[in-house]
Design a protein around this motif. Structure first.
Motif, PDB file in Angstrom:
ATOM      1  N   THR A 198     -31.374   5.134  -0.355  1.00 25.72           N
ATOM      2  CA  THR A 198     -30.226   3.642  -0.195  1.00 25.72           C
ATOM      3  C   THR A 198     -31.509   3.374   1.734  1.00 25.72           C
ATOM      4  O   THR A 198     -31.125   4.290   2.087  1.00 25.72           O
ATOM      5  CB  THR A 198     -29.104   4.788  -0.249  1.00 25.72           C
ATOM      6  OG1 THR A 198     -28.896   4.924  -1.259  1.00 25.72           O
ATOM      7  CG2 THR A 198     -28.728   3.581   0.552  1.00 25.72           C
ATOM      8  N   SER A 219     -27.169  -3.503   1.262  1.00 20.63           N
ATOM      9  CA  SER A 219     -27.479  -1.914   1.197  1.00 20.63           C
ATOM     10  C   SER A 219     -28.094  -2.696  -0.187  1.00 20.63           C
ATOM     11  O   SER A 219     -28.137  -2.888  -1.273  1.00 20.63           O
ATOM     12  CB  SER A 219     -26.472  -1.320   0.768  1.00 20.63           C
ATOM     13  OG  SER A 219     -26.319  -0.520   0.189  1.00 20.63           O
ATOM     14  N   GLU A 229     -29.421   1.031   4.692  1.00 25.21           N
ATOM     15  CA  GLU A 229     -28.382   0.094   4.647  1.00 25.21           C
ATOM     16  C   GLU A 229     -28.344  -0.663   6.229  1.00 25.21           C
ATOM     17  O   GLU A 229     -29.127   0.052   7.237  1.00 25.21           O
ATOM     18  CB  GLU A 229     -27.130   1.210   4.987  1.00 25.21           C
ATOM     19  CG  GLU A 229     -26.682   1.774   3.194  1.00 25.21           C
ATOM     20  CD  GLU A 229     -25.773   2.951   3.630  1.00 25.21           C
ATOM     21  OE1 GLU A 229     -24.205   2.492   4.068  1.00 25.21           O
ATOM     22  OE2 GLU A 229     -25.739   4.005   4.057  1.00 25.21           O
ATOM     23  N   LEU A 243     -20.398  -1.458   8.217  1.00 24.66           N
ATOM     24  CA  LEU A 243     -21.468  -0.150   8.372  1.00 24.66           C
ATOM     25  C   LEU A 243     -21.034  -0.184   9.661  1.00 24.66           C
ATOM     26  O   LEU A 243     -21.531  -0.681  10.892  1.00 24.66           O
ATOM     27  CB  LEU A 243     -22.345  -0.420   7.891  1.00 24.66           C
ATOM     28  CG  LEU A 243     -23.691  -0.490   8.197  1.00 24.66           C
ATOM     29  CD1 LEU A 243     -23.117   1.411   7.594  1.00 24.66           C
ATOM     30  CD2 LEU A 243     -25.117  -0.178   7.939  1.00 24.66           C
TER      31      LEU A 243
END
Length: 295
Positions: free
Chosen positions: A248, A111, A250, A177
């Motif tokens: 962000t 991330s 990820e 995730l």
């Protein structure tokens, strides 16, 4: 009680010395020698390293951008500071206090949060730390957290999750995730056999599994595989012009990408969230799934 003392990474990072230090703990007999022998995972409380005053140069940024598909700009590509953090990750893994050999660590998630664009030529202070291992169904997970500051402002952060297969750590495993209904299909990218060596040249990550069929076979792979962080960078490059300045990104790394090879890239935007994937064009199995959101 505070965290572990931060060690400074001095000298020129990377190179043959780093590879040797990373490999020695995986060799039976040698791994028992003083200075090589690893500490017990049950007593490990964390480790931290820092690189102050790291310059970002036009030459290095342009070389990285060319390999990963980014256009030439006056600001750093979103994943570029990982290149400055990687020597810290290797220093941590090579430290006798770190309880596992670097060889055999599997990068399963990453991330990145870019808080603002960073100009090429900026000088960054970079630090990385790892906490005690946590539970996973197949062994132990290690969380490497990296921070880059510019003039005392945090401009970039990342978290890399590595899996060490073997004895399990006590606790409830984290599911990791999850990207709901990732896109599939899309455009195909043909990746050359020397991609791992090319990316190693700009990243400093010369793990043998990425270099040649012979070195990959020695570590259990039928042939060399692409770096996970190259696959992430290439995906970000494909959608970077649609992402906000503070973002962000990820990803979860799934199946390895064998070289040479062909992968399919697909992306979708819904309500400000970008989801994307790299899959096998043969059967649709995922190599990488990810998402990008405003930070």
């Amino acid at each position: 009680m505070g965290g572990p003392e931060t060690k400074l990474l001095t000298g020129e990072p990377g190179g043959l010395t780093t590879l040797v230090r990373a490999a020695l703990p995986a060799i039976p007999g040698v791994n028992l020698l003083p200075g090589v022998r690893k500490a017990s995972s049950s007593t490990f409380r964390g480790l931290s390293y820092a690189r102050p005053g790291v310059a970002t140069t036009r030459k290095d940024v342009d070389a990285y951008s060319a390999v990963c598909g980014f256009p030439r700009k006056d600001t750093l590509p979103v994943p570029y500071p990982h290149m400055l953090a990687f020597p810290l990750h290797m220093a941590i893994m090579s430290d006798p206090a770190f309880p596992y050999p670097a060889i055999g660590m599997v990068h399963v998630e990453n991330s990145i949060t870019a808080h603002r664009p960073v100009e090429v030529g900026a000088t960054l202070d970079v630090s990385a730390s790892v906490a005690p291992p946590r539970a996973h169904a197949k062994g132990a997970l290690l969380d490497f957290v990296t921070t880059a500051t510019c003039d005392d402002e945090v401009v970039w952060e990342s978290a890399s999750v590595y899996l060490r297969r073997g004895p399990r750590v006590e606790g409830e495993p984290d599911p990791g995730l999850s990207v709901v209904d990732p896109p599939s299909g899309g455009v195909q990218w043909r990746l050359p056999a020397d991609l791992g060596r090319t990316y190693a040249g700009v990243s400093g990550d010369h793990n043998p599994i990425h270099l040649y069929p012979l070195t990959a076979k020695a570590l259990g792979f039928p042939r060399q595989i692409a770096h996970g962080m190259w696959t992430k960078a290439r995906c970000i490059a494909a959608i970077e012009n649609r992402l906000p300045d503070a973002v962000t990104v990820e990803v979860a790394f799934k199946k390895p990408v064998f070289l040479p090879g062909t992968v399919s890239f697909a992306a979708r935007q819904v309500d400000g969230e970008h989801t994307f994937s790299l899959t096998s064009p043969k059967d649709g199995s995922p190599h990488l799934v990810g998402r990008a959101t405003r930070a």
